[in-house]
Design an enzyme around this catalytic site. Structure first.
Site, PDB file in Angstrom:
ATOM      1  N   GLU A   1       0.831  -1.214   0.000  1.00  0.00           N
ATOM      2  CA  GLU A   1       0.000   0.000   0.000  1.00  0.00           C
ATOM      3  C   GLU A   1       0.865   1.264   0.000  1.00  0.00           C
ATOM      4  OE1 GLU A   1      -3.193   0.132  -0.451  1.00  0.00           O
ATOM      5  OE2 GLU A   1      -3.356  -2.047  -0.496  1.00  0.00           O
TER       6      GLU A   1
ATOM      7  N   ASP B   1       3.660  -4.224  -5.751  1.00  0.00           N
ATOM      8  CA  ASP B   1       4.221  -5.508  -5.306  1.00  0.00           C
ATOM      9  C   ASP B   1       5.745  -5.488  -5.407  1.00  0.00           C
ATOM     10  OD1 ASP B   1       1.776  -6.572  -4.723  1.00  0.00           O
ATOM     11  OD2 ASP B   1       1.637  -7.834  -6.517  1.00  0.00           O
TER      12      ASP B   1
END
Length: 427
Positions: free
Chosen positions: A288, A371
Site C-alpha cells: 500500500e 508488489d
C-alpha cells in the site's frame, strides 16, 4: 467466466501448493453464486432503466417535483429547489428498488458463504444512516453546483470543475475522520510490536505517518482490507480488524470477547481462523505504501481531474442542444440538472466504458509496481503468503477467463502476482 466457474472443479496443477481442494471448491461456489446474482441484478437494472426512459419516468418525476416544490411555495422560477426535490425523490426510488437486491446479497449469498456478520436490525439502521448522510452531502453540493453553472457565464465549466475539485479534496480529507466513524468504530492501534514495526517501515521510506487505526470491520463482514489517507504531512493508516490475526473478533472464542462488545457482532461471529500474522500485515502495508511512494495516488487524482474538466467542457458545448432534452421528453424546458443527467449518464456512457477499461489496465500495472516495491523492502516472502491467505479468507477464485480478467479485474490475477514475487521469495 461462468463456464470457468462451472467446469473448473479440481485444483489446477499449478495451484497445488497454494490452495487445498476444500477451499478451492468453496471459492468456486461462492464466485458462481456472485456471478448469478450479478447477472440477474444487472439485467433488472437495465430493464428498469429502459422502462423509465420508454415510459417517460424522468419528465414525470420532474413534473412531480415541481408540484411538491410549488405546494411548498416555490414556483417554477425556483429551478434549483425543484432540482433538489427531484434528486431526493430519485435517490429514494433508487434506494427502495435496490433494497431487495442488497438484502438478498447480504443475507443469502454472503450469509451462505460465511461472510455476513450483520443482523437485520443492524442492516436497516446502517442503510437509513447511509441514505441520510448521503443526502446531507449530495443536496447542498448539487445546489451550489447548479448555482455556479447558472451564474458562471461563458466559462461556467471552469468554475464548476474547480468547485467539484475542492469538494472532492475536502471529502477525501474529512471522510475517515468524520464520515466513516458514523458507521464503524475506529480505535488507535495499541502500543506494541506491530505498531513499532509499522512506524519504522513508514520512517524508512519517509512516509509522514501520524496515526494508525484499527476499524471494526468484523461488525459488518469478514472481508478484510487496509488503506491510508490524508494529505501532505498528515497521513494515517487504517487496518481492518479482519486483516489482523491477533485482533479479529472472528478468531476469538465467545469467552474472550471484550466486555460490552456489540451483541449483534457476538451473535453473528463465526469462529474461523482468519487474518495475517504481523510480518504479513507489514508486507501488505509495504504494498500500500508503494502506491504512495511511486506516486500512484497523485497520478490517479490528476487523471480523474483531467477527465472531470473534459466532461464539464463537453457539457458546456452540448447543454444548449434542445434536441437532447426533447429526446428525453422535455419539450418546453431545459433544466440544468436534467442536462447534467442526460449528458453525463447517457451521452458519455460509451466514453465512460472505454475510460473505465483504460483505468483498469493502468490499475493492474500499478498493482504490479506496488508488489515490486514491497519486494524491494524485503517483504516478498511475507507478501507471497499474505496474498494466499487473503485470497483464501475472501474466497477469491484463482482461475479466470483471460478476456473477462482483462476487462474487469483492477488487480492482477493471484497466480500472476505470485509468479512475479516467486523469484525474490526463493532468493
Amino acid at each position: 467466466q461462468r463456464r470457468v466457474y462451472r467446469t473448473t472443479t479440481h485444483v489446477p496443477q499449478e495451484l497445488g501448493q497454494i490452495m487445498d481442494s476444500e477451499t478451492f471448491e468453496k471459492s468456486r461456489l461462492y464466485q458462481l453464486d456472485k456471478s448469478t446474482f450479478s447477472f440477474w441484478s444487472g439485467l433488472y437494472s437495465e430493464v428498469e432503466g429502459t422502462m423509465i426512459l420508454l415510459c417517460g419516468g424522468i419528465p414525470f418525476l420532474w413534473k412531480l417535483s415541481g408540484q411538491i416544490s410549488g405546494h411548498a411555495g416555490f414556483g417554477q422560477e425556483y429551478e434549483i429547489v425543484q432540482s433538489l426535490v427531484f434528486l431526493l425523490l430519485a435517490t429514494l426510488f433508487s434506494a427502495l428498488t435496490g433494497l431487495p437486491w442488497s438484502l438478498y446479497n447480504t443475507f443469502v449469498i454472503e450469509e451462505k458463504h460465511g461472510f455476513n456478520q450483520q443482523t437485520l436490525g443492524f442492516f436497516f439502521k446502517d442503510a437509513i444512516k447511509k441514505f441520510v448522510v448521503t443526502q446531507c452531502i449530495l443536496l447542498p453540493v448539487t445546489s451550489l453546483l447548479l448555482y455556479i453553472i447558472k451564474i458562471g457565464g461563458d466559462y461556467f465549466f471552469i468554475y464548476a470543475w474547480l468547485f467539484t475539485l475542492v469538494v472532492s479534496l475536502v471529502l477525501v480529507t474529512i471522510y475517515a475522520d468524520y464520515i466513516a466513524p458514523l458507521f464503524d468504530k475506529f480505535i488507535p492501534l495499541p502500543e506494541g510490536e506491530l505498531k513499532q514495526q509499522i512506524e519504522t517501515m513508514a520512517k524508512s521510506i519517509d512516509f509522514p505517518l501520524t496515526k494508525v487505526y484499527v476499524v471494526e470491520g468484523s461488525k459488518r463482514s469478514s472481508h478484510s482490507n487496509a488503506y491510508f489517507y490524508g494529505f501532505f504531512k498528515n497521513k494515517r493508516i487504517v487496518l481492518f480488524d479482519t486483516l489482523l490475526e491477533d485482533y479479529s473478533a472472528l478468531n476469538k472464542e465467545p469467552a474472550e470477547a471484550e466486555d460490552g462488545e456489540n451483541e449483534e457482532t457476538k451473535s453473528k461471529a463465526k469462529n474461523k481462523k482468519q487474518g495475517c500474522k504481523n510480518e504479513e500485515v507489514l508486507a501488505v502495508l509495504g504494498h500500500e505504501l508503494g502506491h504512495w511512494k511511486l506516486g500512484h495516488t497523485v497520478k490517479n487524482i490528476i487523471i480523474s481531474q483531467m477527465n472531470s474538466f473534459l466532461c464539464f467542457f463537453l457539457f458546456a458545448v452540448l447543454i444548449g442542444r434542445k434536441e437532447l432534452f426533447t429526446a428525453f421528453g422535455f419539450y418546453n424546458t431545459q433544466p440544468t440538472l436534467i442536462g447534467l443527467m442526460i449528458i453525463f449518464q447517457f451521452i458519455f456512457s460509451p466514453y465512460n466504458e472505454v475510460l473505465s477499461f483504460c483505468l483498469t489496465v493502468l490499475s493492474r500495472r500499478f498493482e504490479f509496481q506496488a508488489d515490486a516495491f514491497a519486494k524491494e523492502l524485503g517483504k516478498a516472502k511475507d507478501l507471497y503468503s499474505a496474498l494466499i491467505k487473503l485470497n483464501k479468507d475472501n474466497l477469491g477464485f484463482p482461475v479466470s477467463d483471460w478476456i473477462f480478467s482483462m476487462w474487469h479485474y483492477s488487480h492482477p490475477p493471484l497466480l500472476e502476482r505470485l509468479q512475479a514475487l516467486k523469484d525474490a521469495k526463493q532468493e
